[in-house]
Structures are given as C-alpha cells and as structure tokens.
Design an enzyme around this catalytic site. Structure first.
Site, PDB file in Angstrom:
ATOM      1  CD  GLU A  50      14.912  14.934  24.035  1.00 29.78           C
ATOM      2  OE1 GLU A  50      13.720  14.649  24.308  1.00 29.78           O
ATOM      3  OE2 GLU A  50      15.858  14.632  24.784  1.00 29.78           O
ATOM      4  CG  ASN A 110      19.465  14.645  23.505  1.00 36.84           C
ATOM      5  OD1 ASN A 110      19.132  15.422  22.622  1.00 36.84           O
ATOM      6  ND2 ASN A 110      18.579  13.960  24.225  1.00 36.84           N
ATOM      7  CE  LYS A 127      17.629  15.350  28.113  1.00 40.79           C
ATOM      8  NZ  LYS A 127      16.668  14.414  27.475  1.00 40.79           N
ATOM      9  CD  GLU A 146      17.451  11.189  26.989  1.00 36.47           C
ATOM     10  OE1 GLU A 146      18.221  12.138  26.827  1.00 36.47           O
ATOM     11  OE2 GLU A 146      16.258  11.324  27.322  1.00 36.47           O
ATOM     12  CB  CYS A 172      13.603  16.545  27.070  1.00 35.23           C
ATOM     13  SG  CYS A 172      12.208  15.499  27.559  1.00 35.23           S
ATOM     14  CG  ASN A 197      11.279  12.973  21.871  1.00 36.09           C
ATOM     15  OD1 ASN A 197      10.667  12.471  20.931  1.00 36.09           O
ATOM     16  ND2 ASN A 197      12.263  13.837  21.685  1.00 36.09           N
TER      17      ASN A 197
HETATM   18  N1  CDV Z   1      13.593  12.869  26.754  1.00 39.18           N
HETATM   19  C1  CDV Z   1      13.460  13.064  28.087  1.00 39.18           C
HETATM   20  O1  CDV Z   1      14.320  13.660  28.722  1.00 39.18           O
HETATM   21  N2  CDV Z   1      12.357  12.528  28.690  1.00 39.18           N
HETATM   22  C2  CDV Z   1      12.119  12.587  30.092  1.00 39.18           C
HETATM   23  C3  CDV Z   1      11.278  11.399  30.552  1.00 39.18           C
HETATM   24  C4  CDV Z   1      12.067  10.164  30.547  1.00 39.18           C
HETATM   25  C5  CDV Z   1      10.725  11.601  31.934  1.00 39.18           C
HETATM   26  C6  CDV Z   1      11.387  13.855  30.513  1.00 39.18           C
HETATM   27  O2  CDV Z   1      11.808  14.476  31.503  1.00 39.18           O
HETATM   28  O3  CDV Z   1      10.366  14.218  29.919  1.00 39.18           O
END
Ligand code: CDV
Length: 316
Positions: A50, A110, A127, A146, A172, A197
């Site tokens: 990501e 994103n 996203k 975000e 993510c 991430n």
């Molecule tokens: N980049 C993300 O979406 N990170 C989230 C963190 C904030 C919990 C994740 O679900 O990994």
C-alpha cells in the site's frame, strides 16, 4: 488437487522503510530490483505494498494541499514509475501497486492498480475501509489521518480475469473485514492481493504488541479458508522515520495455511508456485455458496451499518 500441474508463480515484494526524504526514483529502483528477483524465481505476478512510493504520510499532521504536493500521483504511470511498467512488460510480469491517487478533478483516494503481463492497467481499486481519524489527536505518538487525506473508495470490491486468474484487490484495513472477501468470492475470485502499512503501536487503545501480527495473519488465514481463495499480502514495514510497522508479508492458501512468509523487516521477496485448484473443492463443497448460503437470513448485513438491538424473541 495439489499436483501443481499448472502452477501460477506468485511473488510478494515486501518493502522495508521509505524515508520521508526518499525520492520516487530511489523507491522505484528498489521495486524494479524486487521485480527482477521475482522474474528469476519464475513469477508471473508480483504484489507490492500500500502507498508503495512514499513514506506512510498519514502519520503526519499537515494540510491536504501539502499532502497532495508531496505524496500524491497525478498520473499512473508517472515519469518516475514508468521504468517499473517497462520492466513488467519486458519480463511479462503483472503487478499490484498501491499509491496515493489525485484524480484530474482533484479527488484523493488510497488506490491500487492491477497490471497484466504487458504492463497494461487492467484494474483499479480505491480503498473503502479507511481507518484512523480526520482531526489532530495531540496525545498520541503519531497520527493516522487516512480519513482526512482520502475519500472512501467509490468503485467497490471488484475482480478481474487477468493472466488466467480471477484476481481481486483490497488495501490494508480492508483485509480485516469479512465483507471484503465475500463480495469478491461472490465474483469467483481465486486470489485476493493487497498491500498494507500496519503500525505496531495501536494509538486508540492499549493492546499487547504481539496481537498486531496475530490479527494480521488471522485475518488473512480465516478469510482465505472461508472463501476458498488464495491471499497474498505485501507489507511496508520496519522503522520508517522512527515509527515501527509490522512485517509478516505472506502468501496464504485456500486451506488457511501460510505457504510463504517474510522473515525480516526489510526489502524481501517471498515466492510460491501456487496451485489455483486447491480452492476448487472448498468452493464446490463446504463453501458452495449457491447450495449453502441463506441470504434470506443475512438481511441485517446490508440493512444495518452499526450494531443495534437484539432481534431475538421468545419462541411461541
Ligand atoms: N494502513 C492501514 O489501513 N492500517 C491499519 C492500522 C491503522 C490498524 C490496518 O488495519 O493495518
């Protein structure tokens, strides 16, 4: 099943930290080195993380304009990323790449893209489950903005038939939600690819740090099994500008088993010759949706967003 007579060479390219001062060109050099390694191992497809071109900037408080100026892409491919696309076409490797997208009419998402073996962009995902907050929280070690920098994705969870595989994308936080995978499994997805991430500190409540990795793998493994599909997840990880993010990039079989996992927190390629047929008996038996799903009892899933009152009544 399981004879690997028709394997699909799948690579996941984990990235170590990207410093806030690193140029896109320097990052693309790292991506191309990983793609060359993927090719040497027989890969047909490689998954990158990501927001793979910059530091994980939602941790910093700044204006939207500043974020756009420093961290968003106005086009894809861009001048700096063109080399990755050229290499993909030369080596006949399709890829998933996450980046911050600025649309021509100024909207911010994103985003991830999916290319075929000729580096043509065949799919895009924006996203949907955006974690974090939009306001400044003074008492935490870093922000997770975000909800400030991105809009909720407006194109749904889709699946593309490319390179002979039905591939779905998410990003993510989406990987933690059962709905993400089920919507793609209902389009007969065979493989779900994603980048992430994940900070190792939870800024919202006190949580033992080992749970970050446990919940990451649990999400990939349970959803792979419950939908009879492969899942491939690429981290950006390690101490990025002093803020630690988990590694654990993994390739997970429809059986729920991890077949490859990154060992460290730097740039690292993991690879598996995956057998797409492994998911077939699961999708034809235990999770045969057409036979066993009972949509007449699932209404609340779309009627309610948040949890409400129990519906149970005493039987008459
Ligand atoms: N980049 C993300 O979406 N990170 C989230 C963190 C904030 C919990 C994740 O679900 O990994």
């Amino acid at each position: 099943m399981g004879d690997l007579s028709n394997p699909f060479g799948l690579a996941v390219a984990q990235l170590g930290p990207i410093s806030i001062d690193d140029s896109r060109t320097a990052v693309v050099k790292r991506l191309t080195a990983l793609m060359i390694e993927a090719h040497s191992r027989g890969s047909k497809f490689v998954v990158f993380p990501e927001l793979a071109l910059t530091t994980f900037f939602p941790r910093y408080w700044m204006t939207e304009e500043e974020a756009v100026e420093r961290f968003f892409e106005r086009s894809m491919p861009s001048i700096e990323t063109r080399r990755l696309f050229e290499l993909g076409a030369e080596l006949k490797i399709g890829f998933y790449l996450g980046y911050a997208e600025l649309t021509p009419d100024g909207r911010r998402f994103n985003t991830s893209i999916l290319t075929d073996e000729n580096a043509k962009i065949v799919g895009r995902y924006r996203k949907i489950h955006l974690p974090g907050h939009a306001h400044h929280i003074p008492k935490v070690p870093f922000q997770h903005l975000e909800k400030k920098f991105f809009e909720v994705g407006n194109e749904g969870f889709n699946v593309w038939d490319t390179q002979g595989v039905r591939i779905g994308m998410c990003i993510c936080n989406d990987r933690r939600w059962a709905e993400t995978y089920r919507v793609m499994a209902l389009q007969s997805a065979e493989l779900v690819v994603l980048g992430y991430n994940t900070p190792s500190t939870n800024i919202h409540w006190k949580e033992p740090s080992h749970l970050r990795m446990f919940h990451h793998l649990l999400s990939l493994q349970s959803n792979a099994y419950q939908n009879g599909l492969w899942v491939a997840a690429a981290a950006k990880c390690g101490y990025e500008d002093g803020f630690h993010m988990i590694g654990g990039s993994a390739i997970v079989s429809p059986t729920g088993e991890i077949v490859a996992q990154a060992q460290g927190e730097g740039d690292e390629l993991i690879f598996a010759n995956i057998d797409l047929a492994i998911g077939v008996p699961l999708r034809e038996n235990m999770f045969n949706f057409a036979k066993h799903r009972r949509t007449e009892h699932y209404g609340l899933i779309i009627e309610r967003t948040g949890a409400g009152e129990p519906l149970g009544k005493a039987p008459v």
